[in-house]
Design a protein around this motif. Sequence first.
Motif, PDB file in Angstrom:
ATOM      1  N   ALA A 170       0.819  -1.217   0.000  1.00 58.71           N
ATOM      2  CA  ALA A 170       0.000   0.000   0.000  1.00 58.71           C
ATOM      3  C   ALA A 170       0.850   1.263   0.000  1.00 58.71           C
ATOM      4  O   ALA A 170       0.511   2.261  -0.643  1.00 58.71           O
ATOM      5  N   THR A 171       1.968   1.224   0.719  1.00 53.15           N
ATOM      6  CA  THR A 171       2.821   2.414   0.866  1.00 53.15           C
ATOM      7  C   THR A 171       3.614   2.739  -0.385  1.00 53.15           C
ATOM      8  O   THR A 171       4.232   3.807  -0.460  1.00 53.15           O
ATOM      9  N   THR A 172       3.614   1.855  -1.397  1.00 55.42           N
ATOM     10  CA  THR A 172       4.372   2.108  -2.628  1.00 55.42           C
ATOM     11  C   THR A 172       3.501   2.666  -3.744  1.00 55.42           C
ATOM     12  O   THR A 172       3.999   2.904  -4.846  1.00 55.42           O
ATOM     13  N   ARG A 173       2.222   2.877  -3.486  1.00 55.69           N
ATOM     14  CA  ARG A 173       1.336   3.399  -4.532  1.00 55.69           C
ATOM     15  C   ARG A 173       1.595   4.884  -4.781  1.00 55.69           C
ATOM     16  O   ARG A 173       2.120   5.597  -3.931  1.00 55.69           O
ATOM     17  N   GLY A 174       1.223   5.331  -5.964  1.00 57.80           N
ATOM     18  CA  GLY A 174       1.258   6.763  -6.234  1.00 57.80           C
ATOM     19  C   GLY A 174       0.190   7.467  -5.420  1.00 57.80           C
ATOM     20  O   GLY A 174      -0.823   6.862  -5.040  1.00 57.80           O
ATOM     21  N   TYR A 175       0.396   8.780  -5.175  1.00 58.88           N
ATOM     22  CA  TYR A 175      -0.567   9.525  -4.367  1.00 58.88           C
ATOM     23  C   TYR A 175      -0.739  10.921  -4.942  1.00 58.88           C
ATOM     24  O   TYR A 175       0.234  11.578  -5.325  1.00 58.88           O
ATOM     25  N   ALA A 176      -2.007  11.353  -5.006  1.00 57.12           N
ATOM     26  CA  ALA A 176      -2.316  12.711  -5.454  1.00 57.12           C
ATOM     27  C   ALA A 176      -3.279  13.338  -4.455  1.00 57.12           C
ATOM     28  O   ALA A 176      -4.286  12.722  -4.090  1.00 57.12           O
ATOM     29  N   ASN A 177      -2.962  14.556  -4.018  1.00 60.44           N
ATOM     30  CA  ASN A 177      -3.834  15.299  -3.110  1.00 60.44           C
ATOM     31  C   ASN A 177      -4.234  16.598  -3.794  1.00 60.44           C
ATOM     32  O   ASN A 177      -3.432  17.523  -3.917  1.00 60.44           O
ATOM     33  N   HIS A 178      -5.474  16.649  -4.247  1.00 60.40           N
ATOM     34  CA  HIS A 178      -5.992  17.833  -4.927  1.00 60.40           C
ATOM     35  C   HIS A 178      -6.856  18.689  -4.000  1.00 60.40           C
ATOM     36  O   HIS A 178      -7.595  19.551  -4.464  1.00 60.40           O
ATOM     37  N   GLY A 179      -6.741  18.444  -2.702  1.00 58.30           N
ATOM     38  CA  GLY A 179      -7.576  19.155  -1.745  1.00 58.30           C
ATOM     39  C   GLY A 179      -8.923  18.477  -1.596  1.00 58.30           C
ATOM     40  O   GLY A 179      -9.181  17.788  -0.611  1.00 58.30           O
ATOM     41  N   LEU A 231      -9.937  16.049  -3.525  1.00 59.33           N
ATOM     42  CA  LEU A 231      -9.761  14.651  -3.914  1.00 59.33           C
ATOM     43  C   LEU A 231      -8.416  14.137  -3.433  1.00 59.33           C
ATOM     44  O   LEU A 231      -7.376  14.739  -3.727  1.00 59.33           O
ATOM     45  N   LYS A 232      -8.447  13.020  -2.702  1.00 62.37           N
ATOM     46  CA  LYS A 232      -7.230  12.303  -2.325  1.00 62.37           C
ATOM     47  C   LYS A 232      -7.301  10.940  -2.989  1.00 62.37           C
ATOM     48  O   LYS A 232      -8.295  10.223  -2.849  1.00 62.37           O
ATOM     49  N   SER A 233      -6.237  10.599  -3.733  1.00 62.95           N
ATOM     50  CA  SER A 233      -6.298   9.387  -4.537  1.00 62.95           C
ATOM     51  C   SER A 233      -4.975   8.635  -4.509  1.00 62.95           C
ATOM     52  O   SER A 233      -3.911   9.220  -4.756  1.00 62.95           O
ATOM     53  N   TYR A 234      -5.052   7.340  -4.207  1.00 60.08           N
ATOM     54  CA  TYR A 234      -3.896   6.448  -4.295  1.00 60.08           C
ATOM     55  C   TYR A 234      -4.005   5.645  -5.590  1.00 60.08           C
ATOM     56  O   TYR A 234      -5.059   5.080  -5.890  1.00 60.08           O
ATOM     57  N   HIS A 235      -2.891   5.577  -6.342  1.00 59.84           N
ATOM     58  CA  HIS A 235      -2.882   4.925  -7.649  1.00 59.84           C
ATOM     59  C   HIS A 235      -2.010   3.670  -7.603  1.00 59.84           C
ATOM     60  O   HIS A 235      -0.791   3.769  -7.383  1.00 59.84           O
ATOM     61  N   THR A 236      -2.609   2.502  -7.812  1.00 60.61           N
ATOM     62  CA  THR A 236      -1.812   1.280  -7.916  1.00 60.61           C
ATOM     63  C   THR A 236      -1.007   1.267  -9.203  1.00 60.61           C
ATOM     64  O   THR A 236       0.143   0.816  -9.225  1.00 60.61           O
ATOM     65  N   PHE A 237      -1.599   1.789 -10.287  1.00 65.82           N
ATOM     66  CA  PHE A 237      -0.928   1.835 -11.592  1.00 65.82           C
ATOM     67  C   PHE A 237      -0.790   3.287 -12.052  1.00 65.82           C
ATOM     68  O   PHE A 237      -1.466   4.181 -11.537  1.00 65.82           O
ATOM     69  N   SER A 238       0.106   3.514 -13.015  1.00 67.35           N
ATOM     70  CA  SER A 238       0.355   4.862 -13.526  1.00 67.35           C
ATOM     71  C   SER A 238      -0.965   5.543 -13.879  1.00 67.35           C
ATOM     72  O   SER A 238      -1.810   4.966 -14.571  1.00 67.35           O
ATOM     73  N   PHE A 239      -1.101   6.795 -13.402  1.00 62.55           N
ATOM     74  CA  PHE A 239      -2.352   7.520 -13.618  1.00 62.55           C
ATOM     75  C   PHE A 239      -2.093   8.993 -13.364  1.00 62.55           C
ATOM     76  O   PHE A 239      -1.463   9.370 -12.377  1.00 62.55           O
ATOM     77  N   GLY A 240      -2.612   9.854 -14.251  1.00 64.49           N
ATOM     78  CA  GLY A 240      -2.464  11.293 -14.060  1.00 64.49           C
ATOM     79  C   GLY A 240      -0.996  11.681 -13.958  1.00 64.49           C
ATOM     80  O   GLY A 240      -0.180  11.344 -14.820  1.00 64.49           O
ATOM     81  N   GLY A 241      -0.644  12.363 -12.873  1.00 63.73           N
ATOM     82  CA  GLY A 241       0.724  12.812 -12.679  1.00 63.73           C
ATOM     83  C   GLY A 241       1.658  11.744 -12.153  1.00 63.73           C
ATOM     84  O   GLY A 241       2.866  11.974 -12.035  1.00 63.73           O
TER      85      GLY A 241
END
Length: 242
Positions: A8-17, A19-29
């Motif tokens: 879980a700790t190796t996933r990508g993460y995006a915080n848009h305020g 929206l908070k999103s963890y990405h298992t696979f390449s996505f967005g930024g």
Amino acid sequence: MKTTLHKATTRGYANHGWLKSYHTFSFGGYHNPERNHFGVLRVLNDDEVSESKGFGSHPHDNMEIVSIPLEGDLEHKDSMGNTTIIKEGDVQVMSAGTGIYHSEYNKNLDKPVKFLQIWMFPNQRNVVPRYDQIAIRDIAKQNEFYQILSPNPNDQGVWVHQEAWFHLGQFNQGISSEYTLKKEGNGVYAFVIEGNVELNGFNLDKRDGLGIWETNKLKLTSNSESKVLLMEIPMALPRIGR
């Protein structure tokens, strides 16, 4: 048997305020060349949408999109005229096909919405777009895996344009269960929604993912109260023309 482990700790993460999103696979930024997909499984996002916020209308095409709410209520609107609410205990599917626009909003004023957003490459391009949702709480079973998605419109759960089968399992501590793959050549991506389990010799915690292929059976033992999603999918990307 071959495996790939995504803690879980190796996933990508995006915080848009909002929206908070963890990405298992390449996505967005988030781009990881070693995690572009697992077989036909292209996206596995673990999303949290703030109160009174959401995704404005945006397009998709030629993708099978599955949403599984974990907490709260999410309003869906699309260019086919559907306006629905999905919540924990439901599953939603869209075949984007030739093209569709949709929006997703958390209309709650007092709590966020948490849901899994899953994309798969289809085995047919440019199909007529379609939308469906069901209440999987009506078919839920305790201490065994139950089917929520398949390739067959007449089978249990929602259906997709792909040789894929999804199963959910909710287990008490100490329970063991087996899963036999439906189709030769498929693999399984297991995602632990809650709890701690042992799966084919791997110890998996909350939000860990494990891809398994070149085997026909999985064995799970629940080390705590747990909830696990199994996604059986083709390992080869479809060779389909436009």
